[in-house]
Enzyme design. Structure first.
Site, short mmCIF file in Angstrom:
data_model
loop_
_atom_site.label_atom_id
_atom_site.label_comp_id
_atom_site.label_asym_id
_atom_site.label_seq_id
_atom_site.Cartn_x
_atom_site.Cartn_y
_atom_site.Cartn_z
N HIS A 105 62.37 -9.28 21.94
CA HIS A 105 61.62 -10.54 22.04
C HIS A 105 60.41 -10.57 21.13
O HIS A 105 59.87 -11.64 20.85
CB HIS A 105 61.22 -10.81 23.51
CG HIS A 105 60.09 -9.99 24.02
ND1 HIS A 105 60.27 -8.85 24.78
CD2 HIS A 105 58.74 -10.13 23.89
CE1 HIS A 105 59.10 -8.35 25.11
NE2 HIS A 105 58.16 -9.10 24.58
N ASP A 135 66.66 -5.68 25.36
CA ASP A 135 65.36 -6.05 24.77
C ASP A 135 64.85 -4.96 23.83
O ASP A 135 63.66 -4.68 23.77
CB ASP A 135 64.32 -6.34 25.86
CG ASP A 135 63.14 -7.15 25.32
OD1 ASP A 135 63.31 -7.81 24.28
OD2 ASP A 135 62.05 -7.11 25.92
N SER A 209 53.98 -5.24 24.17
CA SER A 209 55.44 -5.19 24.10
C SER A 209 55.90 -4.43 22.86
O SER A 209 55.44 -4.69 21.75
CB SER A 209 56.02 -6.60 24.06
OG SER A 209 55.81 -7.28 25.26
#
Length: 449
Positions: A105, A135, A209
């Site tokens: 993402h 992911d 992230s």
């Protein structure tokens, strides 16, 4: 055993001492005057954690009204939509070849990706491959004097282990936070298709992230990926993809540019204590098989309804989600060894993961799925769904997350069994459009617009 116990006791005493003296405003010191610190460890590992800047298309570019020059002039908008800029983190895991692990993402829809090292060097990155299901994405950067983190074994982690999270929260720059492992094997969070998260209370915020979760040996044990909080910020609950899963995905992304998930053809449910008692099982570990598809690898291997799967390739199976993860990460063409309990017998079965085959040749194009070719997926002589026969890399369909072999089973909860039904559903469905997708034995949703 005694040494391990002594180490644990010393660590606990040191942690208690640090906490108590911090409250008292006193700085603890060793007899030789040194102050206890994680600084040497952090100095060693932080050069391997990078900041990632991403330039992607503006959401306006997908809006036909926003592309109309008259509409833009009428509302005083710029002649061209401004690109969207975002930031995240990554981890260098192979210094020789320049491979960087991050989240899907973080780089989804990226036009340009720039990696900034701790020494402030900025390097243009190439997207090697990306997997929405876990992911995880892999980048490659040029450059010399790169520092890489070594992998730790995420299977050996225990709740209570100390960890450090390193990343780029809010685009501020490299930041280190500390905590412990709060839980293991978290799933059902509706974040991605394959869930086996490490939960930690180390502060993780937007921008973290793709960053590193490490143990006190300086080993990479997870890739930070998600947070749960009412405002999207840290509330002491963060999640990371285990290093073993990330490593397995990375190997396929480097080899194929994607994760090639095939068909196994069986599904199951967790063995609860009540179910274990009813079935006469010695423990409540494992997964009981509730469905085996006809003419599937699972059926040909001899798997039957009511069998309890306890191990896959020698690794214990904790839950139905864990079974799906382990089989879903097995490349097409490779075999998996299943240890099962059937009645009072323990058996070993071998199943080879097979590709999902399309019917009707190479497929046809669909305007709403630019870059993808689809075909009818037949089973038992009848079309049951729509299979994605081919997806061009970096096409709109690819960026949305579609991959070769995906089955499209529905559009906005409306079942589609053929390409013709898919075309009709796409034309007659208001925005937003959601595709119900089956990949291997996993089910998830992809938003088109």
């Amino acid at each position: 055993m005694i040494t391990a116990l002594r180490t644990a006791v010393i660590s606990l005493l040191l942690f208690t001492l640090l906490a108590a003296t911090a409250r008292a405003g006193v700085q603890p010191v060793f007899p030789d005057g040194r102050v206890p610190s994680l600084a040497p460890l952090i100095d060693d590992v932080t050069p391997a954690v990078v900041n990632i800047s991403v330039m992607s298309a503006s959401p306006e570019e997908d809006n036909p009204l926003m592309q109309d020059p008259f509409f833009r002039r009428f509302f005083g908008l710029p002649d061209k939509p401004e690109p969207r800029l975002s930031a995240g983190s990554g981890v260098i895991v192979d210094a020789a070849r320049g491979y960087v692990l991050t989240n899907h993402h973080v780089i989804k829809g990226a036009r340009e990706v720039v990696v900034t090292l701790k020494d402030r060097r900025q390097l243009q990155a190439e997207i090697v491959g990306s997997d929405p299901g876990t992911d995880i994405a892999v980048l490659r950067i040029p450059g010399e004097r790169l520092k890489a983190l070594s992998y730790g074994d995420s299977e050996t982690l225990r709740v209570g282990d100390y960890v450090l999270a390193i990343g780029n929260p809010f685009g501020l720059g490299q930041t280190v936070t500390s905590g412990i492992i709060s839980a293991l094997g978290r799933s059902g969070l509706n974040i991605e298709g394959y869930e086996d998260f490490i939960q930690t209370d180390a502060a993780i915020n937007p921008g973290n992230s793709g960053g590193a979760l490490i143990n006190l040996k300086g080993e990479l044990i997870g890739i930070n990926t998600a947070i749960i909080g009412p405002s999207g910020g840290n509330v002491g609950i963060g999640f990371a993809v285990p290093s073993n899963m990330a490593r397995s995905v990375m190997a396929q992304l480097i080899r194929f540019g994607e994760v090639r998930r095939g068909r196994f053809g069986a599904s199951g449910q967790d063995v609860t204590p009540e179910l274990a008692q009813a079935m006469g099982l010695a423990s409540s570990e494992g997964v009981v098989i509730v469905e085996v598809a006809e003419d599937s690898p699972a059926e040909r291997a001899g798997l039957k309804r009511g069998d309890v799967v306890t191990h896959v390739n020698g690794r214990r199976v904790r839950s139905a989600a864990d079974l799906r993860n382990q089989i879903g990460l097995t490349p097409v063409g490779e075999a998996v060894e299943l240890r099962i309990v059937r009645g009072k017998e323990t058996r070993t079965l071998k199943a080879r993961i097979e590709p999902v085959q399309a019917a009707g040749g190479r497929g046809q194009a669909v305007p709403e799925l630019a870059g993808a070719a689809v075909a009818d997926f037949e089973r038992g002589g009848r079309s049951q769904a729509v299979i994605v026969a081919k997806v061009e890399r970096n096409s709109p369909a690819w960026m949305h997350g579609l991959r070769d072999g995906d089955l499209i089973a529905g559009v906005n909860r409306r079942r589609v069994r053929s390409v013709q039904e898919l075309l009709t559903a796409l034309k007659g469905t208001p925005r937003p459009v959601y595709l119900q997708v089956v990949r291997g034995d996993a089910r998830f949703v992809i938003q088109l617009r």
